[in-house]
Design an enzyme around this catalytic site. Structure first.
Site, PDB file in Angstrom:
ATOM      1  N   GLU A  92     -82.584  49.899  29.136  1.00 58.62           N
ATOM      2  CA  GLU A  92     -83.013  48.612  28.584  1.00 58.62           C
ATOM      3  C   GLU A  92     -82.232  47.438  29.172  1.00 58.62           C
ATOM      4  OE1 GLU A  92     -83.093  46.717  24.178  1.00 58.62           O
ATOM      5  OE2 GLU A  92     -83.629  48.826  24.341  1.00 58.62           O
ATOM      6  N   ASP A  93     -80.924  47.622  29.388  1.00 59.45           N
ATOM      7  CA  ASP A  93     -80.053  46.488  29.737  1.00 59.45           C
ATOM      8  C   ASP A  93     -79.597  46.454  31.194  1.00 59.45           C
ATOM      9  OD1 ASP A  93     -80.290  45.802  27.119  1.00 59.45           O
ATOM     10  OD2 ASP A  93     -78.356  46.583  26.485  1.00 59.45           O
TER      11      ASP A  93
END
Length: 751
Positions: A92-93
């Protein structure tokens, strides 16, 4: 530079110490020792998140480490889950993909991480929130691997523990979502300890003052509770010692959140909550197969010392709860005249109660109760799959369906063949029919409960024997949705009705095309819209359905409109049949009040509600907040801001499904404006009591009464008074004044 190097050294030490603590916890567990892959995942995550910090200022890697620590130490999962927890934010990051993780750590860890990765767009269409989308994806993966949801709950627990660094609007969103979905999920999976912590943390951030008041009162009454506990358990200890049992007796204190819920639901003060203390007896059985009979031996022993409540024996031993919980609950009358609940369970049951399904791996070998609980889990996951398979057009409906399925209270219902079925409390005969089979549910016409004929809406009680009666000609009725209570029944009824609607629409469209063809009129959207206007129908699908069900019979009036002839437009069949007539726009209920113009707001700042700007906001009619209530704001698609109580059920759904539109809000009004409030009063119906009450309100307190309704029965009166108040303090003053009157037993504010 020295300071910078020193800070870096301290941070590295903090990270390495946290990782070492994780490894030590893992090595002390019963799992196989796969330290290498955990170390590899840690180093990978550390490198991926390098240079990134959390809002609190600490290195980002501390969050995945904390989640992995919860997964390992508090839930008891193994190396695969620990690795997935360490890597859960990488996709996600950072720039790494699920494929990268699959190549490095294998497909299983990658699949779990993928399930934990938020998504945007897709499942509910463009209008739905990413929140509900991500949650649906999470559940889709969970139905394949339960570890996904266990890691997500751990992630949420750490986020809640560190919520103080977030701005207030984010706090309300995250706390609301936690209460609405994650705490019930933790409960459904048997993670009782985590469920209670999630509830208390949410409560602390949503209602900080009330939370602190309860904490303070618990501290003030602690000495009294300890004395009561010692006096109550002393004779029980002596009796258990004579029996030669190995045991511990603990005091179980009701959590601040559950105390507050009881105060809200029963409209009582802290001092009137009498079940804050419960007693837990945890024993080590000499032989595993004797643990249930040992529980009953302890019950008999305790009930010889104290009188048991005849209607409050809860046997979760022979029929464990759906989340695996097993215990024997009995309520005993203490020498001080107070009922005290005693929970009797073995050490295995205690661990199962705290860790839930996560404890199953420890007790898996040859335990029938564990196998039964796993069957229950499989059934539950199957129901979740059914909800996910059925396309829900609305994100809130979907979340409601899931929420319905996270029931805590359960009853046991018996089939005609004597099989026991676990059902949620307050379920109906219709719910029971759908729980057995969709065909049975969709064709049922009634039921026999304990050999007596009852309607489908009949509410079932624990121990009822239920036989479902069916007919081949029966079809699902729209009104069934009003008394179906379980997620499965509601979901199946809605799915069948939607399928029938689609068939009716298709049939209606074909009939309309035949009508156009016969009249030699082009079947285009403009002509369809003309017919919609004629019959006061907003959408084409509704027109097709009305034609398909023959609620609209096409005729001369329709041809006149299509040929644009003047004359009486109201000549279609619907105008001659009163109950088919559509409501005209003028007959609609009055519009909700809207502010003069949308307000521009900085979402990160707290909205101050004062005398000057209050007209720019809409006070929600679902909960009627007044100054002094803990409130929040919600921005709708038209940029109007609605003010809700923080505990309002509608606001709870909005926090979960559309949390990015939540605003922090607070009051700053100074007793100049009046707000509507409703007070419920009940008591003994004496002559002149109503006159006395209105006298207190009008003469002594100078309060304007807008509306007053009274009902009396068997010498008891119930009265609802709508009046204008400045704030919550006014309400407290009014309630206290009314309570002091002779004959008034209760006076509380209701929404």
């Amino acid at each position: 530079m020295d300071d910078l190097a020193k800070k870096q050294f301290e941070e590295d030490k903090m990270v390495n110490d946290a990782f070492q603590h994780l490894i030590d916890t893992y090595l002390a567990s019963r799992h196989r020792k796969k330290v290498e892959i955990i170390t590899k995942a840690f180093n990978f995550a550390k490198q991926a998140h390098k240079g990134v910090r959390r809002l609190s200022g600490e290195p980002y890697i501390m969050h995945p480490l904390a989640v992995a620590q919860i997964v390992c130490g508090e839930i008891g999962l193994g190396s695969t889950s620990i690795c997935a927890a360490l890597l859960h934010d990488v996709v996600e990051d950072t720039d790494y993909t699920v494929e990268d993780l699959s190549n490095i750590f294998g497909p299983k860890i990658a699949q779990i991480v993928d399930g934990l990765t938020k998504i945007s767009g897709g499942i509910f269409g463009d209008k739905a929130s990413a929140q509900a989308e991500s949650f649906k994806k999470l559940l889709l993966t969970m139905s394949d691997d339960i570890r996904v949801i266990l890691i997500k709950i751990s992630d949420r627990l750490h986020n809640m523990r560190t919520l103080g660094s977030q701005p207030p609007n984010k706090q309300y969103k995250i706390a609301g979502e936690t209460l609405y979905i994650y705490a019930p999920l933790a409960n459904r999976l048997g993670l009782n300890k985590i469920k209670e912590e999630l509830e208390d943390l949410s409560f602390r951030y949503e209602h900080p003052e009330e939370y602190q008041q309860i904490i303070d009162k618990l501290a003030q009454t602690r000495a009294h509770r300890e004395t009561l506990f010692e006096d109550f358990t002393r004779p029980i200890r002596e009796a258990l010692d004579k029996m030669g049992l190995t045991y511990t007796i603990k005091a179980r204190i009701k959590t601040p959140y559950s105390i507050w819920c009881k105060m809200q639901n029963k409209h009582i003060e802290f001092e009137e909550v009498y079940d804050i203390l419960a007693v837990r007896i945890i024993f080590e059985p000499q032989r595993a197969e004797d643990e249930i009979s040992e529980c009953f031996r302890i019950y008999v022993c305790a009930s010889r010392i104290y009188k048991p409540h005849p209607e409050r024996l809860r046997d979760w031993l022979t029929h464990p709860k759906a989340n695996g919980y097993q215990a024997l609950h009995v309520t005993l009358m203490s020498k001080t005249g107070q009922w005290i609940e005693v929970q009797i369970r073995s050490t295995r049951m205690d661990e199962m109660a705290e860790l839930g399904f996560a404890a199953h791996w420890k007790y898996k070998e040859g335990s029938k109760t564990t196998a039964d609980s796993e069957d229950e889990l499989e059934k539950w996951l199957h129901t979740i799959k059914e909800i996910l398979d059925d396309p829900q057009p609305n994100a809130l409906d979907f979340l409601d369906a899931i929420k319905l399925n996270l029931y805590a209270s359960e009853i046991f219902v018996v089939t005609p063949k004597g099989e026991f079925k676990t059902m949620p409390a307050d379920c109906t005969a219709l719910d029971f029919a759908f729980s057995i089979h969709t065909f049975l549910g969709s064709h049922c016409i009634g039921a026999k409960v304990n050999h007596k004929l009852v309607p489908l809406s009949h509410k079932l009680q624990s121990g009822d024997q239920v036989e479902i009666l069916t007919s081949k000609t029966q079809r699902v009725q729209k009104e069934w949705i009003n008394f179906a209570t379980t997620a499965k029944a509601k979901g199946k009824i809605q799915a069948i009705l939607r399928r029938e609607e689609r068939e009716q629409q298709k049939q209606g469209e074909e009939m309309l095309n035949e009508f156009f063809e016969k009249a030699e009129i082009e079947p285009n959207s403009m002509n369809v819209d003309k017919l919609c206007d004629l019959h006061h129908i907003k959408f084409r699908e509704e027109l097709f359905q009305a034609i398909g069900t023959r609620n609209i019979v096409l005729g001369t009036a329709d041809l006149n409109v299509l040929h644009e002839k003047s004359g009486n437009k109201g000549n279609s069949w619907t105008h001659f049949i009163p109950f088919l007539k559509k409501k005209s726009p003028s007959s609609k209920t009055k519009e909700k009040p809207t502010p003069e113009q949308p307000v521009s707001i900085d979402r990160k700042k707290t909205v101050i509600l004062n005398e000057e700007n209050i007209q720019n906001f809409i006070i929600a009619e679902c909960c009627h907040p007044i100054p002094g209530d803990d409130v929040l704001g919600y921005i709708d698609s038209d940029k109007h801001i609605y003010i809700h109580k923080r505990q309002c059920p509608v606001a709870a759904k909005l926090k979960t499904s559309d949390g990015n539109h939540i605003l922090a809000a607070t009051w700053d009004v100074h007793k100049t404006l009046f707000f509507p409030a409703t007070i419920k009063v009940s008591g003994i119906d004496n002559i002149g009591i109503l006159h006395e009450m209105t006298g207190v309100l009008s003469n002594q307190l100078n309060i304007n009464i807008y509306k007053l309704t009274v009902t009396t029965k068997d010498g008891i009166f119930d009265c609802e008074i709508q009046l204008g108040v400045h704030d919550v303090e006014d309400v407290k003053t009014i309630c206290n004044k009314l309570k002091n009157m002779t004959g008034v037993e209760e006076a509380t504010r209701i929404d």
